[in-house]
Design a protein around this motif. Sequence first.
Motif: not given
Length: 374
Positions: A31-42
């Motif tokens: 998002y707008d140059g910020v990278r991350f990981f979204r956890i969808t399952k434990k």
Amino acid sequence: MQIYDVVKQVGIAESMWREALERHNAVSEEYDGVRFFRITKKIGPIGRGSIVTEDGIVFGFPRIARVVHLENGVRNAYTLPFYVEEKVDGYNVRVMRIQGRVLVFSRGAYVCPFSTDRVTDFLDVKKIFDDIPGLVICGEFAGPDNPYNIEHPPYVKEDIRFFAFDLMMINQPHRVPVNERYKIFDSYRMPTVRRFGQFSASDIPGLKKIIKELEEAGCEGIVMKPTHPSEKILKYVTLSSCLRDINVTAPLMAEMASEFFTHRIIRAAMFIHEQMQVLQPEVFSQLGKALLKPIYENVVKAARNEVIDEKFFLRFREERNIQRMIDHLRKCKVKFEVLSKKNIGNYWQVEFARKCYASYEILQKHLQGATHVD
């Protein structure tokens, strides 16, 4: 710090993380140059809704247990004092600074462009995050002009407001203790949910008095927060909240799970039995109107070949965030149309219409005489 080093700190090996990526249990986002990981399952100790970045792990906000009988629920749950706060009817977010950017994440770990755009109207984010690096502010955006929740508190008449209710720290799965949390809220003049003070399990009359006042005002309910981490956080809602939930969701009854409605009818019956003792005749008409009127109106629309929609109105500080919000809604597979866009004062004001094609198509089939087995 590399992502592998970040997850290794909570016992997740590189091979386990790679497998999570392959299975889409962790999804790479930007998002707008910020990278991350979204956890969808434990994944190991990292629950769904968590966010993993090179700055660390922001753990998901836990689900709160519900009680439908206030007195017995409180007596079963608490041996030590607990705090009581208003449960505000809005949508849950976490505000944080990652990679130098202040972002607002939804419960599902998506960046919300609308909330990110507006958060500086309510919080001095530079001072807060400069003074307390790694802080995560958990709160509720609430008001009639928001993209997610039709319901809102009766005291927010227009636009939106922000209400902080919890604090966390990056890399820590537990919330900041209540006393410390309140001091931080007050030191930085953060707007918060209403705080009713500290209670014990013997203070049932006091709790019922608060519930009566909230019911009469048309508010959602309360959240009870223990002073000791071994005891549970609990929530309890009013009768009027149950009826409003049913009313705003009944238009889409054709595509909703029936449990959504039955759970709220049971909560309503339990509330009446404990708090009012008598089932008043007007409740019958209120429930019938909440259930039947919205879906009947949509049957009429479908019969006229009118697509069912829900309109919502948003104010943005920056014009570029309008397109980001449009992209976000499309990514979440929301069908919508932009009806208008105006620059008025300090805000860009945009009206959207969310298109409810699934309900429209189901009702159309029924109107055309289609058969089905139930």
